[in-house]
Design an enzyme around this catalytic site. Sequence first.
Site, PDB file in Angstrom:
ATOM      1  N   HIS A 207      -6.283  -9.636  -7.228  1.00 35.32           N
ATOM      2  CA  HIS A 207      -5.390  -8.464  -7.152  1.00 35.32           C
ATOM      3  C   HIS A 207      -4.017  -8.969  -6.709  1.00 35.32           C
ATOM      4  O   HIS A 207      -3.753  -9.090  -5.516  1.00 35.32           O
ATOM      5  CB  HIS A 207      -6.013  -7.500  -6.133  1.00 35.32           C
ATOM      6  CG  HIS A 207      -5.257  -6.244  -5.861  1.00 35.32           C
ATOM      7  ND1 HIS A 207      -5.695  -5.002  -6.283  1.00 35.32           N
ATOM      8  CD2 HIS A 207      -4.115  -6.002  -5.184  1.00 35.32           C
ATOM      9  CE1 HIS A 207      -4.863  -4.070  -5.872  1.00 35.32           C
ATOM     10  NE2 HIS A 207      -3.885  -4.646  -5.193  1.00 35.32           N
ATOM     11  N   CYS A 240       2.276  -1.346  -1.332  1.00 36.00           N
ATOM     12  CA  CYS A 240       1.624  -0.723  -0.189  1.00 36.00           C
ATOM     13  C   CYS A 240       2.714  -0.301   0.785  1.00 36.00           C
ATOM     14  O   CYS A 240       3.459  -1.148   1.277  1.00 36.00           O
ATOM     15  CB  CYS A 240       0.640  -1.699   0.474  1.00 36.00           C
ATOM     16  SG  CYS A 240      -0.090  -1.004   1.960  1.00 36.00           S
TER      17      CYS A 240
HETATM   18  P1  HMG Z   1      -5.473   7.537  12.009  1.00 39.41           P
HETATM   19  O1  HMG Z   1      -4.374   8.534  11.950  1.00 39.41           O
HETATM   20  O2  HMG Z   1      -5.055   6.197  12.474  1.00 39.41           O
HETATM   21  O3  HMG Z   1      -6.578   8.018  12.979  1.00 39.41           O
HETATM   22  O4  HMG Z   1      -6.148   7.385  10.566  1.00 39.41           O
HETATM   23  P2  HMG Z   1      -7.646   9.182  12.980  1.00 39.41           P
HETATM   24  O5  HMG Z   1      -8.897   8.632  12.377  1.00 39.41           O
HETATM   25  O6  HMG Z   1      -7.685   9.627  14.409  1.00 39.41           O
HETATM   26  O7  HMG Z   1      -7.133  10.405  12.106  1.00 39.41           O
HETATM   27  C1  HMG Z   1      -5.980  11.178  12.421  1.00 39.41           C
HETATM   28  C2  HMG Z   1      -5.923  12.420  11.545  1.00 39.41           C
HETATM   29  O8  HMG Z   1      -6.159  12.106  10.178  1.00 39.41           O
HETATM   30  C3  HMG Z   1      -6.990  13.438  11.913  1.00 39.41           C
HETATM   31  O9  HMG Z   1      -6.454  14.713  11.617  1.00 39.41           O
HETATM   32  C4  HMG Z   1      -8.105  13.135  10.933  1.00 39.41           C
HETATM   33  O10 HMG Z   1      -8.944  14.235  10.701  1.00 39.41           O
HETATM   34  C5  HMG Z   1      -7.318  12.800   9.676  1.00 39.41           C
HETATM   35  P3  HMG Z   1      -5.785  15.654  12.746  1.00 39.41           P
HETATM   36  O11 HMG Z   1      -6.868  15.836  13.743  1.00 39.41           O
HETATM   37  O12 HMG Z   1      -4.620  14.876  13.300  1.00 39.41           O
HETATM   38  O13 HMG Z   1      -5.382  16.859  11.978  1.00 39.41           O
HETATM   39  N1  HMG Z   1      -8.063  11.929   8.783  1.00 39.41           N
HETATM   40  C6  HMG Z   1      -8.219  12.165   7.466  1.00 39.41           C
HETATM   41  N2  HMG Z   1      -7.797  13.154   6.684  1.00 39.41           N
HETATM   42  C7  HMG Z   1      -8.137  13.078   5.371  1.00 39.41           C
HETATM   43  N3  HMG Z   1      -8.851  12.066   4.845  1.00 39.41           N
HETATM   44  C8  HMG Z   1      -9.288  11.074   5.618  1.00 39.41           C
HETATM   45  C9  HMG Z   1      -8.967  11.101   6.987  1.00 39.41           C
HETATM   46  N4  HMG Z   1      -9.234  10.262   8.003  1.00 39.41           N
HETATM   47  C10 HMG Z   1      -8.678  10.786   9.101  1.00 39.41           C
HETATM   48  N5  HMG Z   1      -9.988  10.080   5.078  1.00 39.41           N
HETATM   49  C11 HMG Z   1      -6.774   6.128   8.651  1.00 39.41           C
HETATM   50  C12 HMG Z   1      -6.867   6.244  10.151  1.00 39.41           C
HETATM   51  C13 HMG Z   1      -7.491   4.875   8.207  1.00 39.41           C
HETATM   52  C14 HMG Z   1      -7.457   7.337   8.036  1.00 39.41           C
HETATM   53  C15 HMG Z   1      -5.271   6.095   8.268  1.00 39.41           C
HETATM   54  O14 HMG Z   1      -4.662   5.040   8.926  1.00 39.41           O
HETATM   55  C16 HMG Z   1      -5.090   5.935   6.791  1.00 39.41           C
HETATM   56  O15 HMG Z   1      -5.370   6.841   6.014  1.00 39.41           O
HETATM   57  N6  HMG Z   1      -4.603   4.757   6.347  1.00 39.41           N
HETATM   58  C17 HMG Z   1      -4.484   4.529   4.923  1.00 39.41           C
HETATM   59  C18 HMG Z   1      -3.459   3.548   4.636  1.00 39.41           C
HETATM   60  C19 HMG Z   1      -3.426   3.327   3.146  1.00 39.41           C
HETATM   61  O16 HMG Z   1      -3.897   4.120   2.345  1.00 39.41           O
HETATM   62  N7  HMG Z   1      -2.805   2.199   2.748  1.00 39.41           N
HETATM   63  C20 HMG Z   1      -2.687   1.856   1.381  1.00 39.41           C
HETATM   64  C21 HMG Z   1      -3.980   1.492   0.748  1.00 39.41           C
HETATM   65  S1  HMG Z   1      -4.475  -0.175   1.056  1.00 39.41           S
HETATM   66  C22 HMG Z   1      -3.639  -1.076  -0.153  1.00 39.41           C
HETATM   67  O17 HMG Z   1      -2.829  -0.545  -0.860  1.00 39.41           O
HETATM   68  C23 HMG Z   1      -3.988  -2.520  -0.365  1.00 39.41           C
HETATM   69  C24 HMG Z   1      -4.810  -2.753  -1.639  1.00 39.41           C
HETATM   70  O18 HMG Z   1      -4.128  -2.316  -2.796  1.00 39.41           O
HETATM   71  C25 HMG Z   1      -5.106  -4.265  -1.794  1.00 39.41           C
HETATM   72  C26 HMG Z   1      -3.856  -5.126  -1.632  1.00 39.41           C
HETATM   73  O19 HMG Z   1      -2.897  -4.975  -2.402  1.00 39.41           O
HETATM   74  O20 HMG Z   1      -3.867  -5.929  -0.719  1.00 39.41           O
HETATM   75  C27 HMG Z   1      -6.146  -2.031  -1.583  1.00 39.41           C
HETATM   76 MG    MG Z   2      -2.576  -3.466  -3.842  1.00 42.08          MG
END
Ligand code: HMG
Ligand code: MG
Length: 296
Positions: A207, A240
């Site tokens: 990737h 990202c």
């Molecule tokens: P958080 O805020 O650190 O902590 O989320 P939390 O678990 O305490 O959640 C806070 C709030 O989010 C709460 O709501 C939860 O209910 C809600 P509140 O009480 O404040 O109203 N929540 C959610 N809501 C909907 N769907 C969920 C969910 N989980 C919690 N699944 C978390 C931690 C991991 C969820 C957050 O940090 C996050 O979503 N991070 C995602 C980051 C991301 O998507 N990055 C890009 C993708 S990775 C990438 O692109 C790399 C890749 O392409 C490979 C590469 O290129 O290397 C794959």
């Molecule tokens: Mg990626």
Amino acid sequence: MPLPHTVTIVEVGPRDGLQNEAHIIPTAIKIDFINQLSETGLRVIETTSFVSPKWIPQLADHVAVFQGITKKDNIAYPVLIPNLVGLQRAMVIGVKDIAVFTTPSEMFSQKNTHCSVAESLQRIKEITTVAKEQDIRIRGYLSCVLGCPYQGEILPEAVLEVAEQLIQLGCYEVSLGDTIGVGTKDSVKALLDVLIKKIPVDQLAVHFHDTYGRAIENIHLALTYGIHVIDSSVSGLGGCPYAKGATGNVATEKVLVLLQELGINTDVDIAKINKVSHFIRNFLKNQHDKTISPDK
Ligand code: HMG
Ligand code: MG
């Protein structure tokens, strides 16, 4: 090792691509985009992610997108899952393919998912335990395998350790993410030399983000190791938001040209991919132009 006869392209544009767009794209456009991709011969299209909309508002319409697309029986439509909350929401609407993600970089783990690598593996264990019971297929991503924007160098042995854990937890494949595109022939070789001794090649994918224009030569090198699953994104969309310097994924069009030149089959129609690429690029350009001069 001889080059593979056939390569599977994992199209990540609708997820990795659109998660990084500055503006929110209408749900109907995303659905149209994915439906068009489904007509190109692709067999895997990563559709969206069930991460927190607070962190990735661009994909907050994940339920509507997944439910709105026309699914074909011979295509997998995986979605990215960060935790059990995401999995439960995805299961309600019948998701059967997921991707989980972590990284060997402690600092990137904190930036991207607000937890340590060990905690992220614990979250993945919670996800995979439930997913396996439900016969959901699980792919694993490792980010920053060739360098981290916050931590710098990442050792191949550190990648190996986390990759083995992902496989142990039930991932059928680990996709090696060069999230910020810093990989060179030397560093890709150093990484694959270590991984290939311990992990069957059928369980590895690559990737590459194309920040410095080296993705194609790095993919070519990975093919010489027998790796035959390549992630890419139509039109080179992608990045990202939590990795400084992560620009677009390698363009699917470019990968297809390389594979065609090497005589490797994909079943993907380049002309059709070019048409979809034109569609999404045009949409994004018009959206951008309207934003900078709203009267248009
Ligand atoms: P958080 O805020 O650190 O902590 O989320 P939390 O678990 O305490 O959640 C806070 C709030 O989010 C709460 O709501 C939860 O209910 C809600 P509140 O009480 O404040 O109203 N929540 C959610 N809501 C909907 N769907 C969920 C969910 N989980 C919690 N699944 C978390 C931690 C991991 C969820 C957050 O940090 C996050 O979503 N991070 C995602 C980051 C991301 O998507 N990055 C890009 C993708 S990775 C990438 O692109 C790399 C890749 O392409 C490979 C590469 O290129 O290397 C794959
Ligand atoms: Mg990626």
